[in-house]
Design an enzyme around this catalytic site. Structure first.
Site, mmCIF file in Angstrom:
data_model
loop_
_atom_site.group_PDB
_atom_site.id
_atom_site.type_symbol
_atom_site.label_atom_id
_atom_site.label_comp_id
_atom_site.label_asym_id
_atom_site.label_seq_id
_atom_site.Cartn_x
_atom_site.Cartn_y
_atom_site.Cartn_z
ATOM 1 N N ALA A 153 115.546 -33.638 74.819
ATOM 2 C CA ALA A 153 114.325 -32.778 74.347
ATOM 3 C C ALA A 153 113.046 -33.675 74.692
ATOM 4 C CB ALA A 153 114.600 -32.285 72.816
ATOM 5 N N TYR A 154 113.179 -35.021 74.132
ATOM 6 C CA TYR A 154 111.975 -35.872 74.489
ATOM 7 C C TYR A 154 111.774 -36.091 75.797
ATOM 8 C CZ TYR A 154 109.134 -39.805 73.508
ATOM 9 O OH TYR A 154 108.131 -40.874 73.600
ATOM 10 N N SER A 155 113.026 -36.612 76.438
ATOM 11 C CA SER A 155 112.850 -37.114 78.022
ATOM 12 C C SER A 155 112.238 -35.672 78.933
ATOM 13 C CB SER A 155 114.196 -37.264 78.468
ATOM 14 O OG SER A 155 114.649 -38.562 77.735
ATOM 15 N N SER A 157 110.305 -33.455 77.864
ATOM 16 C CA SER A 157 109.111 -32.656 77.426
ATOM 17 C C SER A 157 108.280 -33.843 77.921
ATOM 18 C CB SER A 157 109.089 -32.802 76.106
ATOM 19 O OG SER A 157 109.125 -33.925 75.212
#
Length: 247
Positions: A153-155, A157
């Site tokens: 999710a972080y990567s 985004s």
């Protein structure tokens, strides 16, 4: 030196971490600053000594209407916006493989990290276009370039942030507005402190300097990127990775 005297900046995530340190740096260098964060009490705790230069706005940056109203509040107070720095961000749930990722958590991370940056830039760009000047900085991450296992999710985004930076940099290249991104590796922030130790070790071990970056190092680079002196670089993602980034 008052490098930003008479300039007006909007900073998201200003109540903590990188946003807080950048905000204080720009204030100390003469800028008027719209301080945006959902944690309004945190803003009031950290920004009480220089009210002539500060406009504190409690706002949910994942709500487009609230973002537009927050930007209009800064315009009403200071008359213009020269700088936008998007620092707000969350990691979401980490140490999970892609088939274990919660769709709900993925949407939340995308809303906070990517959609908020889209909303804020969409809101400020008309004012910058009217002035034929602007500096936009989206804080991305090395994870957006290389992908961190266990952090889909972080990567994703942050990769979206980098993609948007490239698009916006090209779209506004002839207008006096620059749009750039900053891709830190691991910076000592509350966000990183809240992550599992194993996840932080995984990321730090990839850094040739074998250490985290400091908030001061990140703030110094951010200040240069949004300065008038940085006038011929746009659509670019600046490295702040201790040697980890290879492109």
């Amino acid at each position: 030196m008052l490098h930003f005297k008479s300039q007006v900046a909007v900073i998201t995530g200003a109540a903590s971490g990188l946003g807080l340190v950048i905000a204080h740096k720009l204030l100390n260098e003469g800028a008027n600053v719209g301080l945006l964060d959902m944690n309004e009490s945190g803003l009031l705790e950290h920004f009480v000594g220089n009210q002539e230069q500060e406009e504190v706005v409690g706002v949910d940056v994942t709500d487009e209407m609230q973002v537009q109203q927050a930007v209009e509040k800064v315009i009403a107070r200071f008359g213009k916006i020269d700088i936008l720095i998007n620092c707000v961000g969350i990691t979401g749930i980490t140490q999970v493989k892609s088939h274990e990722v919660s769709s709900e958590n993925l949407r939340k991370v995308m809303d906070v990290n990517f959609m908020s940056a889209f909303y804020t830039s969409k809101a400020v760009l008309p004012y910058m276009l009217a002035s034929n000047y602007g500096r936009i900085l989206h804080v991305a991450s090395i994870a957006g370039k290389e992908g961190n296992a266990g952090m889909l999710a972080y990567s994703a985004s942050k990769a979206a942030i980098i993609g948007m930076t490239k698009v916006q940099g090209k779209e506004y290249a002839e207008t006096g507005i620059t749009v750039n991104a900053l891709a830190p590796a691991v910076i000592q922030t509350p966000l990183v402190a809240a992550m599992p130790e194993a996840q932080v070790r995984y990321m730090t071990d990839k850094i040739p300097m074998k250490r985290c970056g400091t908030l001061e190092e990140a703030a110094n680079m951010a200040a240069f990127i949004v300065s008038p002196e940085n006038s011929f670089t746009t659509g670019f993602t600046f490295d702040l990775s201790g040697g980890r980034a290879t492109y």
